[in-house]
Structure formats: structure tokens, C-alpha cells
Motif scaffolding. Structure first.
Motif, mmCIF file in Angstrom:
data_model
loop_
_atom_site.group_PDB
_atom_site.id
_atom_site.type_symbol
_atom_site.label_atom_id
_atom_site.label_comp_id
_atom_site.label_asym_id
_atom_site.label_seq_id
_atom_site.Cartn_x
_atom_site.Cartn_y
_atom_site.Cartn_z
ATOM 1 N N LEU A 113 -7.375 1.986 3.793
ATOM 2 C CA LEU A 113 -7.761 0.662 3.312
ATOM 3 C C LEU A 113 -8.403 0.754 1.930
ATOM 4 O O LEU A 113 -8.095 -0.047 1.040
ATOM 5 C CB LEU A 113 -8.695 -0.022 4.305
ATOM 6 C CG LEU A 113 -9.087 -1.451 3.956
ATOM 7 C CD1 LEU A 113 -7.862 -2.346 3.777
ATOM 8 C CD2 LEU A 113 -9.999 -2.022 5.024
ATOM 9 N N ASN A 114 -9.283 1.735 1.720
ATOM 10 C CA ASN A 114 -9.892 1.909 0.404
ATOM 11 C C ASN A 114 -8.844 2.208 -0.665
ATOM 12 O O ASN A 114 -8.913 1.677 -1.776
ATOM 13 C CB ASN A 114 -10.941 3.026 0.434
ATOM 14 C CG ASN A 114 -12.209 2.621 1.149
ATOM 15 O OD1 ASN A 114 -12.441 1.451 1.408
ATOM 16 N ND2 ASN A 114 -13.021 3.598 1.491
ATOM 17 N N LEU A 115 -7.879 3.056 -0.338
ATOM 18 C CA LEU A 115 -6.821 3.358 -1.301
ATOM 19 C C LEU A 115 -5.983 2.116 -1.607
ATOM 20 O O LEU A 115 -5.573 1.896 -2.751
ATOM 21 C CB LEU A 115 -5.940 4.499 -0.784
ATOM 22 C CG LEU A 115 -6.606 5.876 -0.771
ATOM 23 C CD1 LEU A 115 -5.717 6.890 -0.053
ATOM 24 C CD2 LEU A 115 -6.934 6.348 -2.175
ATOM 25 N N ALA A 116 -5.730 1.292 -0.586
ATOM 26 C CA ALA A 116 -4.977 0.053 -0.812
ATOM 27 C C ALA A 116 -5.750 -0.901 -1.718
ATOM 28 O O ALA A 116 -5.172 -1.529 -2.622
ATOM 29 C CB ALA A 116 -4.641 -0.625 0.513
ATOM 30 N N LEU A 117 -7.053 -1.019 -1.502
ATOM 31 C CA LEU A 117 -7.862 -1.905 -2.342
ATOM 32 C C LEU A 117 -7.919 -1.390 -3.782
ATOM 33 O O LEU A 117 -7.835 -2.177 -4.739
ATOM 34 C CB LEU A 117 -9.271 -2.044 -1.764
ATOM 35 C CG LEU A 117 -9.338 -2.779 -0.422
ATOM 36 C CD1 LEU A 117 -10.736 -2.677 0.177
ATOM 37 C CD2 LEU A 117 -8.903 -4.230 -0.566
ATOM 38 N N ASN A 118 -8.028 -0.082 -3.955
ATOM 39 C CA ASN A 118 -7.991 0.488 -5.300
ATOM 40 C C ASN A 118 -6.633 0.254 -5.952
ATOM 41 O O ASN A 118 -6.546 -0.050 -7.150
ATOM 42 C CB ASN A 118 -8.320 1.978 -5.272
ATOM 43 C CG ASN A 118 -9.781 2.252 -5.011
ATOM 44 O OD1 ASN A 118 -10.625 1.370 -5.144
ATOM 45 N ND2 ASN A 118 -10.092 3.471 -4.612
ATOM 46 N N ALA A 119 -5.562 0.393 -5.170
ATOM 47 C CA ALA A 119 -4.216 0.160 -5.700
ATOM 48 C C ALA A 119 -4.058 -1.292 -6.129
ATOM 49 O O ALA A 119 -3.476 -1.584 -7.178
ATOM 50 C CB ALA A 119 -3.168 0.528 -4.652
ATOM 51 N N ARG A 120 -4.579 -2.214 -5.341
ATOM 52 C CA ARG A 120 -4.522 -3.637 -5.701
ATOM 53 C C ARG A 120 -5.166 -3.876 -7.055
ATOM 54 O O ARG A 120 -4.610 -4.562 -7.919
ATOM 55 C CB ARG A 120 -5.220 -4.468 -4.638
ATOM 56 C CG ARG A 120 -5.246 -5.967 -4.959
ATOM 57 C CD ARG A 120 -6.277 -6.702 -4.149
ATOM 58 N NE ARG A 120 -7.603 -6.213 -4.482
ATOM 59 C CZ ARG A 120 -8.660 -6.336 -3.696
ATOM 60 N NH1 ARG A 120 -8.558 -6.930 -2.525
ATOM 61 N NH2 ARG A 120 -9.833 -5.870 -4.063
ATOM 62 N N ASP A 121 -6.332 -3.273 -7.264
ATOM 63 C CA ASP A 121 -7.028 -3.440 -8.541
ATOM 64 C C ASP A 121 -6.266 -2.793 -9.689
ATOM 65 O O ASP A 121 -6.340 -3.260 -10.825
ATOM 66 C CB ASP A 121 -8.440 -2.854 -8.457
ATOM 67 C CG ASP A 121 -9.327 -3.617 -7.483
ATOM 68 O OD1 ASP A 121 -8.968 -4.754 -7.101
ATOM 69 O OD2 ASP A 121 -10.376 -3.069 -7.100
ATOM 70 N N ALA A 122 -5.544 -1.717 -9.402
ATOM 71 C CA ALA A 122 -4.779 -1.014 -10.442
ATOM 72 C C ALA A 122 -3.439 -1.687 -10.726
ATOM 73 O O ALA A 122 -2.768 -1.335 -11.694
ATOM 74 C CB ALA A 122 -4.558 0.443 -10.029
ATOM 75 N N MET A 123 -3.040 -2.643 -9.873
ATOM 76 C CA MET A 123 -1.753 -3.330 -10.043
ATOM 77 C C MET A 123 -1.982 -4.842 -10.115
ATOM 78 O O MET A 123 -1.500 -5.581 -9.249
ATOM 79 C CB MET A 123 -0.821 -2.991 -8.865
ATOM 80 C CG MET A 123 -0.537 -1.519 -8.682
ATOM 81 S SD MET A 123 0.632 -1.123 -7.341
ATOM 82 C CE MET A 123 -0.152 -1.817 -5.890
ATOM 83 N N PRO A 124 -2.698 -5.343 -11.123
ATOM 84 C CA PRO A 124 -3.025 -6.772 -11.159
ATOM 85 C C PRO A 124 -1.799 -7.683 -11.254
ATOM 86 O O PRO A 124 -1.859 -8.837 -10.853
ATOM 87 C CB PRO A 124 -3.916 -6.903 -12.394
ATOM 88 C CG PRO A 124 -3.599 -5.716 -13.235
ATOM 89 C CD PRO A 124 -3.203 -4.629 -12.290
#
Length: 189
Positions: A113-124
Motif C-alpha cells: 500500500l505504501n509503494l502504491a501511494l508513493n507511485a500515485r504521487d510519482a505519476m500525477p
């Protein structure tokens, strides 16, 4: 502090889950039962997070068990998709013959989940988060050169998570394993 907060939050989640159980016995409306199931799932996820806080504060021992890593990933896929939002997608590439792993399932969920949230922020502007499982064999050279702590040579199941985001610069990579390091502005991370 983390342990105290986790303990109090966990107590409240126990109350919520108990009340939800009592309500589920009395409800006849299917729509309301669906809402109640959603409340129970959210409370269980919150309780799992508090367990991670307790582990972080060293007040709780992790509970590793033999798990099917593919099953963990498949069960978490809808949550990962919601975390990414509508403009991004989750892609799974799961080894059909993946060996079992010994891990704390709650920690696996939290890491993904943390990696997904970081990915979301990295892929605006949207993108793809790929979660892959694969069997690997580490030899002596691999087991000491690519990790923070030595890993015994042998056969392992690997969990590989990639995204199509903007990536990290060298300075960020140097701090990537620090527990409280963030690139987010104050108040956002």
C-alpha cells in the motif's frame, strides 16, 4: 509515542468491530449490510496499521507465517487500484509456481500500500504500477552486494514493484531506506 497511539487506536478499532458485529446480526437491509461490511474492512485495515505501529515501536513482535504471496497480492489489488486513483492502473505479473514465503501478512499489505501511494504521487498524470512475483536463486555474490543486510544464498520468492513515475534522483536514492525520509513538502508527507 507510536506505541501509545497504536494501542489507543487499536482499542477503538476493537469497539468498532464489536459494534459492527452486533449490528450485522440485527440488520436485514442488504444495502446497509454492504455498508457495514465496508466499515468492518476499514476497521480491520486500521487495526493492521496499528499493529505495524506497535511493531515499529518494538512493543509487538511481528507474526511471520507461511503465506502464498500471490494470494496476498491478488487480495490487495482492489485496494491498490483505489489508492492509485482512476487515471492509473495496477498490472499483476504473478509466477504460477511461486514458492511460499514466511512473512507477516500485515506488513506485506502495508509495504504494498505504501509503494502504491508513493507511485500515485510519482505519476500525477497517470501511469502503471506493476506488481510482479518471481522465484529467484541468490548466489554468494548477489546475497551480499545488493542488500542492506546480508542474505543467505539460496532460493527465494521475490516481490518486484515498479511504476512508470518520474523516478528518483541520486540524492533521493541515497536516503531511500531511512524510515522518515520524504521528498514531500512540510505538511504533505
Amino acid at each position: 509515542l507510536a506505541g501509545g497511539i497504536a494501542h489507543e487506536a487499536n482499542n477503538q478499532m476493537t469497539v468498532i468491530l464489536g459494534a459492527a458485529e452486533f449490528l450485522s446480526r440485527a440488520l436485514r437491509d442488504e444495502g446497509a449490510r454492504g455498508d457495514l461490511d465496508h466499515i468492518r474492512r476499514a476497521a480491520r485495515r486500521t487495526a493492521a496499521i496499528t499493529q505495524q505501529l506497535l511493531a515499529f515501536s518494538r512493543r509487538q513482535v511481528l507474526q511471520p507465517q507461511v503465506v502464498d504471496l500471490n494470494a496476498v497480492v491478488v487480495a490487495l489489488e482492489p485496494i491498490l487500484q483505489r489508492a492509485l486513483g482512476e487515471i492509473s492502473q495496477v498490472r499483476l505479473r504473478l509466477a504460477p509456481d511461486l514458492m511460499a514465503v514466511k512473512a507477516d501478512p500485515g506488513q506485506l499489505d502495508q509495504v504494498l500500500l505504501n509503494l502504491a501511494l508513493n507511485a500515485r504521487d510519482a505519476m500525477p498524470d497517470g501511469g502503471t504500477l506493476t506488481v510482479e512475483t518471481v522465484n529467484v536463486v541468490l548466489n554468494e555474490q548477489h546475497s551480499t552486494s545488493k542488500s542492506l543486510e546480508p542474505v543467505a544464498p539460496g532460493a527465494y520468492a521475490a516481490l518486484v514493484v515498479t511504476d512508470t513515475g518520474k523516478g528518483m534522483d541520486r540524492r533521493t536514492l541515497e536516503h531511500v531506506f531511512e524510515p522518515f525520509f520524504t521528498t514531500k513538502p512540510v505538511g504533505e508527507g
